[in-house]
Motif scaffolding. Structure first.
Motif, PDB file in Angstrom:
ATOM      1  N   VAL A   1       0.844  -1.189   0.000  1.00 40.89           N
ATOM      2  CA  VAL A   1       0.000   0.000   0.000  1.00 40.89           C
ATOM      3  C   VAL A   1       0.884   1.247   0.000  1.00 40.89           C
ATOM      4  O   VAL A   1       1.977   1.242   0.564  1.00 40.89           O
ATOM      5  CB  VAL A   1      -0.969   0.005   1.215  1.00 40.89           C
ATOM      6  N   ALA A   2       0.408   2.279  -0.665  1.00 42.04           N
ATOM      7  CA  ALA A   2       1.086   3.578  -0.677  1.00 42.04           C
ATOM      8  C   ALA A   2       0.001   4.652  -0.740  1.00 42.04           C
ATOM      9  O   ALA A   2      -1.119   4.398  -1.188  1.00 42.04           O
ATOM     10  CB  ALA A   2       2.024   3.701  -1.870  1.00 42.04           C
ATOM     11  N   THR A   3       0.340   5.829  -0.284  1.00 39.50           N
ATOM     12  CA  THR A   3      -0.627   6.922  -0.324  1.00 39.50           C
ATOM     13  C   THR A   3      -0.036   8.135  -1.026  1.00 39.50           C
ATOM     14  O   THR A   3       1.172   8.352  -1.030  1.00 39.50           O
ATOM     15  CB  THR A   3      -1.070   7.345   1.093  1.00 39.50           C
ATOM     16  N   THR A   4      -0.908   8.879  -1.638  1.00 45.35           N
ATOM     17  CA  THR A   4      -0.603  10.201  -2.166  1.00 45.35           C
ATOM     18  C   THR A   4      -1.751  11.080  -1.683  1.00 45.35           C
ATOM     19  O   THR A   4      -2.757  10.560  -1.190  1.00 45.35           O
ATOM     20  CB  THR A   4      -0.524  10.199  -3.709  1.00 45.35           C
ATOM     21  N   PRO A   5      -1.647  12.369  -1.782  1.00 48.46           N
ATOM     22  CA  PRO A   5      -2.719  13.221  -1.262  1.00 48.46           C
ATOM     23  C   PRO A   5      -4.099  12.830  -1.819  1.00 48.46           C
ATOM     24  O   PRO A   5      -4.336  12.870  -3.019  1.00 48.46           O
ATOM     25  CB  PRO A   5      -2.311  14.624  -1.712  1.00 48.46           C
ATOM     26  N   GLY A   6      -4.972  12.357  -0.923  1.00 55.41           N
ATOM     27  CA  GLY A   6      -6.344  12.027  -1.292  1.00 55.41           C
ATOM     28  C   GLY A   6      -6.564  10.670  -1.919  1.00 55.41           C
ATOM     29  O   GLY A   6      -7.693  10.325  -2.259  1.00 55.41           O
ATOM     30  N   THR A   7      -5.507   9.854  -2.074  1.00 57.27           N
ATOM     31  CA  THR A   7      -5.672   8.541  -2.684  1.00 57.27           C
ATOM     32  C   THR A   7      -4.882   7.468  -1.941  1.00 57.27           C
ATOM     33  O   THR A   7      -3.893   7.751  -1.270  1.00 57.27           O
ATOM     34  CB  THR A   7      -5.218   8.515  -4.158  1.00 57.27           C
ATOM     35  N   ILE A   8      -5.360   6.237  -2.105  1.00 54.60           N
ATOM     36  CA  ILE A   8      -4.672   5.059  -1.589  1.00 54.60           C
ATOM     37  C   ILE A   8      -4.398   4.157  -2.778  1.00 54.60           C
ATOM     38  O   ILE A   8      -5.273   3.940  -3.615  1.00 54.60           O
ATOM     39  CB  ILE A   8      -5.534   4.325  -0.545  1.00 54.60           C
ATOM     40  N   HIS A   9      -3.185   3.635  -2.860  1.00 51.89           N
ATOM     41  CA  HIS A   9      -2.771   2.765  -3.958  1.00 51.89           C
ATOM     42  C   HIS A   9      -2.479   1.381  -3.387  1.00 51.89           C
ATOM     43  O   HIS A   9      -1.781   1.263  -2.383  1.00 51.89           O
ATOM     44  CB  HIS A   9      -1.511   3.308  -4.634  1.00 51.89           C
ATOM     45  N   LEU A  10      -2.998   0.353  -4.042  1.00 53.70           N
ATOM     46  CA  LEU A  10      -2.769  -1.031  -3.628  1.00 53.70           C
ATOM     47  C   LEU A  10      -2.196  -1.799  -4.810  1.00 53.70           C
ATOM     48  O   LEU A  10      -2.569  -1.558  -5.960  1.00 53.70           O
ATOM     49  CB  LEU A  10      -4.087  -1.682  -3.201  1.00 53.70           C
ATOM     50  N   ARG A  11      -1.298  -2.738  -4.515  1.00 52.84           N
ATOM     51  CA  ARG A  11      -0.747  -3.588  -5.564  1.00 52.84           C
ATOM     52  C   ARG A  11      -0.275  -4.893  -4.941  1.00 52.84           C
ATOM     53  O   ARG A  11      -0.058  -4.987  -3.730  1.00 52.84           O
ATOM     54  CB  ARG A  11       0.402  -2.923  -6.293  1.00 52.84           C
ATOM     55  N   GLU A  12      -0.108  -5.914  -5.775  1.00 55.04           N
ATOM     56  CA  GLU A  12       0.515  -7.163  -5.355  1.00 55.04           C
ATOM     57  C   GLU A  12       1.990  -7.077  -5.728  1.00 55.04           C
ATOM     58  O   GLU A  12       2.336  -6.585  -6.805  1.00 55.04           O
ATOM     59  CB  GLU A  12      -0.126  -8.351  -6.070  1.00 55.04           C
ATOM     60  N   SER A  13       2.833  -7.573  -4.855  1.00 54.65           N
ATOM     61  CA  SER A  13       4.267  -7.443  -5.112  1.00 54.65           C
ATOM     62  C   SER A  13       4.726  -8.242  -6.324  1.00 54.65           C
ATOM     63  O   SER A  13       5.737  -7.914  -6.931  1.00 54.65           O
ATOM     64  CB  SER A  13       5.072  -7.842  -3.878  1.00 54.65           C
ATOM     65  N   ASP A  14       3.985  -9.284  -6.714  1.00 57.61           N
ATOM     66  CA  ASP A  14       4.405 -10.052  -7.887  1.00 57.61           C
ATOM     67  C   ASP A  14       3.914  -9.442  -9.199  1.00 57.61           C
ATOM     68  O   ASP A  14       4.273  -9.909 -10.275  1.00 57.61           O
ATOM     69  CB  ASP A  14       3.979 -11.513  -7.781  1.00 57.61           C
ATOM     70  N   ALA A  15       3.087  -8.392  -9.134  1.00 57.14           N
ATOM     71  CA  ALA A  15       2.623  -7.669 -10.333  1.00 57.14           C
ATOM     72  C   ALA A  15       2.574  -6.178 -10.012  1.00 57.14           C
ATOM     73  O   ALA A  15       1.509  -5.564 -10.008  1.00 57.14           O
ATOM     74  CB  ALA A  15       1.255  -8.171 -10.762  1.00 57.14           C
TER      75      ALA A  15
END
Length: 62
Positions: A24-38
């Motif tokens: 998970v990572a954040t930027t102003p006003g958003t949350i980003h999700l990803r799988e480490s293998d993609a």
């Protein structure tokens, strides 16, 4: 759109440094999700939308 700078591994992911984790990572006003293998595939949402999804999932657990 601003790109996330720092990804953090979920505490619910498997141990070690393998590619079996959600990040998970954040930027102003958003949350980003990803799988480490993609890592190039990302889900981007707002905190409010993610909170609604999690509330719904928790309320429908058997």
């Amino acid at each position: 759109m601003t790109s996330p700078v720092e990804w953090q591994k979920s505490t619910f992911s498997g141990g070690g440094e393998g590619n079996d984790c959600v990040e998970v990572a954040t930027t102003p006003g958003t949350i980003h999700l990803r799988e480490s293998d993609a890592p190039s595939i990302q889900l981007t949402t707002t905190p409010a939308s993610l909170a609604r999804l999690l509330r719904h999932i928790r309320s429908t657990e058997a």
